[in-house]
Design a protein around this motif. Structure first.
Motif, mmCIF file in Angstrom:
data_model
loop_
_atom_site.group_PDB
_atom_site.id
_atom_site.type_symbol
_atom_site.label_atom_id
_atom_site.label_comp_id
_atom_site.label_asym_id
_atom_site.label_seq_id
_atom_site.Cartn_x
_atom_site.Cartn_y
_atom_site.Cartn_z
ATOM 1 N N THR A 43 0.831 -1.198 0.000
ATOM 2 C CA THR A 43 0.000 0.000 0.000
ATOM 3 C C THR A 43 0.869 1.252 0.000
ATOM 4 N N PRO A 44 0.260 2.444 -0.057
ATOM 5 C CA PRO A 44 1.076 3.671 0.009
ATOM 6 C C PRO A 44 2.020 3.704 1.204
ATOM 7 N N ALA A 45 1.597 3.138 2.333
ATOM 8 C CA ALA A 45 2.453 3.134 3.521
ATOM 9 C C ALA A 45 3.735 2.349 3.295
ATOM 10 N N ASP A 46 3.700 1.370 2.405
ATOM 11 C CA ASP A 46 4.904 0.591 2.108
ATOM 12 C C ASP A 46 5.892 1.355 1.246
ATOM 13 N N PHE A 47 5.464 2.491 0.734
ATOM 14 C CA PHE A 47 6.333 3.303 -0.119
ATOM 15 C C PHE A 47 6.618 4.674 0.503
ATOM 16 N N GLY A 48 6.389 4.786 1.811
ATOM 17 C CA GLY A 48 6.786 5.993 2.518
ATOM 18 C C GLY A 48 5.708 7.019 2.753
ATOM 19 N N PHE A 49 4.492 6.770 2.273
ATOM 20 C CA PHE A 49 3.410 7.739 2.416
ATOM 21 C C PHE A 49 2.609 7.506 3.695
ATOM 22 N N SER A 50 2.139 8.579 4.303
ATOM 23 C CA SER A 50 1.075 8.493 5.288
ATOM 24 C C SER A 50 -0.233 8.594 4.522
ATOM 25 N N TYR A 51 -1.030 7.524 4.541
ATOM 26 C CA TYR A 51 -2.240 7.494 3.730
ATOM 27 C C TYR A 51 -3.399 8.120 4.486
ATOM 28 N N LEU A 52 -4.067 9.070 3.869
ATOM 29 C CA LEU A 52 -5.115 9.846 4.523
ATOM 30 C C LEU A 52 -6.517 9.422 4.125
ATOM 31 N N GLY A 53 -6.647 8.354 3.336
ATOM 32 C CA GLY A 53 -7.966 7.830 3.014
ATOM 33 C C GLY A 53 -8.512 8.289 1.683
ATOM 34 N N GLY A 54 -9.721 7.824 1.411
ATOM 35 C CA GLY A 54 -10.397 8.158 0.165
ATOM 36 C C GLY A 54 -10.597 6.967 -0.734
ATOM 37 N N SER A 55 -9.985 5.835 -0.386
ATOM 38 C CA SER A 55 -10.095 4.624 -1.193
ATOM 39 C C SER A 55 -9.837 3.439 -0.284
ATOM 40 N N ASP A 56 -9.926 2.240 -0.842
ATOM 41 C CA ASP A 56 -9.326 1.131 -0.129
ATOM 42 C C ASP A 56 -7.835 1.200 -0.422
ATOM 43 N N GLY B 272 9.769 19.163 8.245
ATOM 44 C CA GLY B 272 10.405 19.167 6.938
ATOM 45 C C GLY B 272 9.483 19.587 5.830
ATOM 46 N N PRO B 273 10.024 19.707 4.609
ATOM 47 C CA PRO B 273 9.176 20.016 3.453
ATOM 48 C C PRO B 273 8.234 18.850 3.188
ATOM 49 N N PHE B 274 7.101 19.137 2.585
ATOM 50 C CA PHE B 274 6.151 18.055 2.351
ATOM 51 C C PHE B 274 6.026 17.719 0.872
ATOM 52 N N PHE B 275 5.657 16.473 0.628
ATOM 53 C CA PHE B 275 5.233 15.999 -0.686
ATOM 54 C C PHE B 275 3.859 15.390 -0.473
ATOM 55 N N HIS B 276 2.848 16.029 -1.047
ATOM 56 C CA HIS B 276 1.499 15.494 -0.919
ATOM 57 C C HIS B 276 0.985 15.089 -2.293
ATOM 58 N N ARG B 277 0.351 13.924 -2.333
ATOM 59 C CA ARG B 277 -0.199 13.408 -3.585
ATOM 60 C C ARG B 277 -1.701 13.189 -3.433
ATOM 61 N N THR B 278 -2.459 13.789 -4.337
ATOM 62 C CA THR B 278 -3.910 13.609 -4.394
ATOM 63 C C THR B 278 -4.269 12.920 -5.706
ATOM 64 N N ASP B 279 -4.873 11.744 -5.601
ATOM 65 C CA ASP B 279 -5.264 10.990 -6.788
ATOM 66 C C ASP B 279 -6.789 10.983 -6.892
ATOM 67 N N PHE B 280 -7.294 11.835 -7.775
ATOM 68 C CA PHE B 280 -8.741 11.908 -7.981
ATOM 69 C C PHE B 280 -9.246 10.683 -8.752
ATOM 70 N N TYR B 281 -10.497 10.308 -8.464
ATOM 71 C CA TYR B 281 -11.157 9.215 -9.178
ATOM 72 C C TYR B 281 -11.921 9.780 -10.363
ATOM 73 N N GLY B 282 -11.240 10.276 -11.292
ATOM 74 C CA GLY B 282 -11.953 10.804 -12.432
ATOM 75 C C GLY B 282 -11.045 11.684 -13.254
ATOM 76 N N PRO B 283 -11.512 11.938 -14.473
ATOM 77 C CA PRO B 283 -12.846 11.625 -15.009
ATOM 78 C C PRO B 283 -13.017 10.214 -15.576
ATOM 79 N N HIS B 284 -12.411 9.234 -14.934
ATOM 80 C CA HIS B 284 -12.600 7.827 -15.301
ATOM 81 C C HIS B 284 -14.087 7.458 -15.220
ATOM 82 N N HIS B 285 -14.541 6.564 -16.122
ATOM 83 C CA HIS B 285 -15.915 6.085 -16.033
ATOM 84 C C HIS B 285 -16.101 5.286 -14.746
ATOM 85 N N PRO B 286 -17.274 5.188 -14.220
ATOM 86 C CA PRO B 286 -18.493 5.825 -14.732
ATOM 87 C C PRO B 286 -18.490 7.326 -14.456
ATOM 88 N N TYR B 287 -18.911 8.077 -15.471
ATOM 89 C CA TYR B 287 -18.950 9.534 -15.373
ATOM 90 C C TYR B 287 -20.224 9.923 -14.621
#
Length: 491
Positions: free
Chosen positions: A118-131, A210-225
């Motif tokens: 998961t993201p935690a295995d790659f150094g990220f603190s996961y803040l939710g929004g998906s499984d 420290g400086p931050f790196f934040h990543r936001t992965d939106f679910y779209g505009p992938h179908h279903p629209y």
């Protein structure tokens, strides 16, 4: 390493299946003011491509800086036929390098780059929004919806479209588009923006070091629209004209192109139905753009905008009716391989258009150079920092390829080997099981006419085949010996 306080933060916003042309200046009339602002203040890349138009593969390339044949995640990791379910432990990733260099990493939204890791295995603190591995809905968002009185799965959608013989019957088809009766504040796009704003506020309050790196992965505009008002009716289907590629006949094309219409269940879709779906696709993108606007506003409000690099890209594109196709597949058209990419770096960029060809996974090396971290030798990616620092142009003393390289290995229907080399003027596609493709992108940007056997393009064909062989050799593509021999003996 420099003092961490001197290194910029990075906010990376990745959309899912966003077409390049949807936010391009000469594209359709889609409202994308936040994305446009990044272009006007940063660098907009006109010739950016994904290394592969498959979600897991492209996202794995982003992490590892490698083409898919290097990291081995050749198709989607969640399917029963996944070639690789997780990335190998030993592969370096940009995120782990950033953590080691003192960056604080946070992540929200879609992952889809592994089943168990998961993201935690790659150094990220996961803040939710998906499984943690695909695109299901996590408990945090379910609780959010319950608290608002609109539990997930308990709303009646309107105007639903499905693939298959009956576009209004979802019993056997794939869900394409619909209008949702919920408020914008109840969408997952809004929720992910809220999570991102929370992370920005946390950094601004000094809760993180420290400086931050934040990543936001939106679910779209992938179908279903699926979008609520005002986005569901923002674009009138009657006003949407078919793209030039809608005139596709498939004459002189690999057989799989026409077969894919039936495989995806859209052989009987007419333009009226496509326009209805495309209107929802555009509305979905505008809704996401408005959430991006909220996120950028939070950077401003908390005094972080001037010290934060903002990057917007997509993992790959979407046919959305172009070539009369749905989703993506073994068709290496620009609709799914050309991607949007904008980078705003205050004090470095100042509104430029870059015509230099680049890859999505070049961002892996770019993030590391921004953070003053050495790029691992395993990376196939090249930092875009020299382009950002030079108004979108390669410095005079820096050699840069005038082509990009991409591939496809098959999706859920089975393995299907393809390789592509693309310049601003031409595209060549190697199809292992069928005829190859050659397109004149200047004369035929819709890629309707396959010129692979045209006598006047013999020199172009030879040149593009040589370029493809060079890319395969330099990236240790395991198919290079076979493919190079085939191309050398081809007429």
């Amino acid at each position: 390493m420099a003092d961490s306080d001197s290194r910029p933060n990075v906010l990376f916003v990745l959309t899912d299946q966003e077409r390049y042309d949807a936010s391009a200046p000469d594209g359709p009339p889609v409202e994308t003011e936040a994305i446009d602002s990044l272009s006007s203040e940063g660098v907009r890349f006109q010739q950016a491509v994904t290394p592969i138009s498959i979600c897991s593969s492209a996202r794995a390339s982003l992490l590892t800086g490698q083409f898919p044949h290097g990291h081995g995640m050749l198709n989607n990791c969640h399917e029963p036929d996944a070639i690789r379910e997780d990335l190998p432990d030993e592969l370096p990733t940009f995120s782990e390098e950033l953590v080691a260099a003192g960056y604080d990493l946070t992540y929200t939204g879609k992952w889809h780059a592994g089943r168990e890791r998961t993201p935690a295995d790659f150094g990220f603190s996961y803040l939710g929004g998906s499984d943690t591995h695909h695109d299901d809905i996590d408990e945090a968002f379910r609780e959010y919806r319950r608290e608002r009185g609109t539990p997930v799965g308990e709303v009646a959608l309107e105007g639903t479209i499905y693939t298959g013989e009956d576009p209004r019957d979802g019993e056997n088809g794939t869900f394409v588009a619909a209008k949702s009766p919920i408020d914008v504040e109840e969408t997952r796009a809004y929720f992910l923006a809220e999570r991102t704003i929370d992370a920005i506020e946390s950094h601004a309050d000094g809760d993180r070091d420290g400086p931050f790196f934040h990543r936001t992965d939106f679910y779209g505009p992938h179908h279903p629209y699926v979008v609520p008002e005002p986005y569901a009716s923002m674009y009138d289907p009657d006003d949407i004209e078919p793209p030039d590629s809608y005139a596709e006949t498939y004459d002189g094309k690999p057989r799989v192109h026409e077969n894919y219409l039936a495989y995806r269940g859209v052989a009987d879709f007419d333009w009226e139905l496509w326009a209805e779906a495309l209107a929802k696709y555009w509305g979905f993108l505008t809704m996401i753009d408005h959430q991006l606007e909220r996120i950028l506003g939070a950077l401003d409000d908390h005094g972080l905008a001037d010290e934060t690099v903002v990057v917007h890209a997509s993992d790959h594109g979407d046919f959305a009716g172009s070539h009369r196709q749905f989703n993506k597949g073994p068709l290496m058209y620009d609709d799914t391989y050309r991607i949007p990419l904008q980078i705003r770096w205050p004090g470095v960029t100042d509104g430029a258009t870059c015509e230099t060809p680049v890859h999505l996974h070049d961002l892996a090396a770019t993030f590391l150079e921004i953070a003053e971290v050495p790029v691992p030798e395993s990376f196939d990616s090249r930092s875009l920092v020299p382009l950002l620092e030079n108004g979108g142009e390669p410095p005079a003393d820096l050699e840069w390829r005038d082509s990009t390289f991409a591939q496809y290995h098959g999706d859920e229907f089975g393995l299907y080997s393809q390789r592509m080399v693309r310049t601003a003027a031409y595209k060549y596609v190697y199809n292992g099981p069928d005829m190859d493709e050659l397109y004149d992108l200047e004369a035929d940007p819709a890629e309707l006419r396959n010129l692979i056997d045209h006598p006047e393009y013999e020199t172009v064909r030879t040149n593009m085949r040589e370029r493809l062989t060079e890319w395969m050799d330099e990236t240790d593509d395991p198919n290079r010996v076979w493919v190079s021999g085939v191309l050398e003996n081809a007429s």
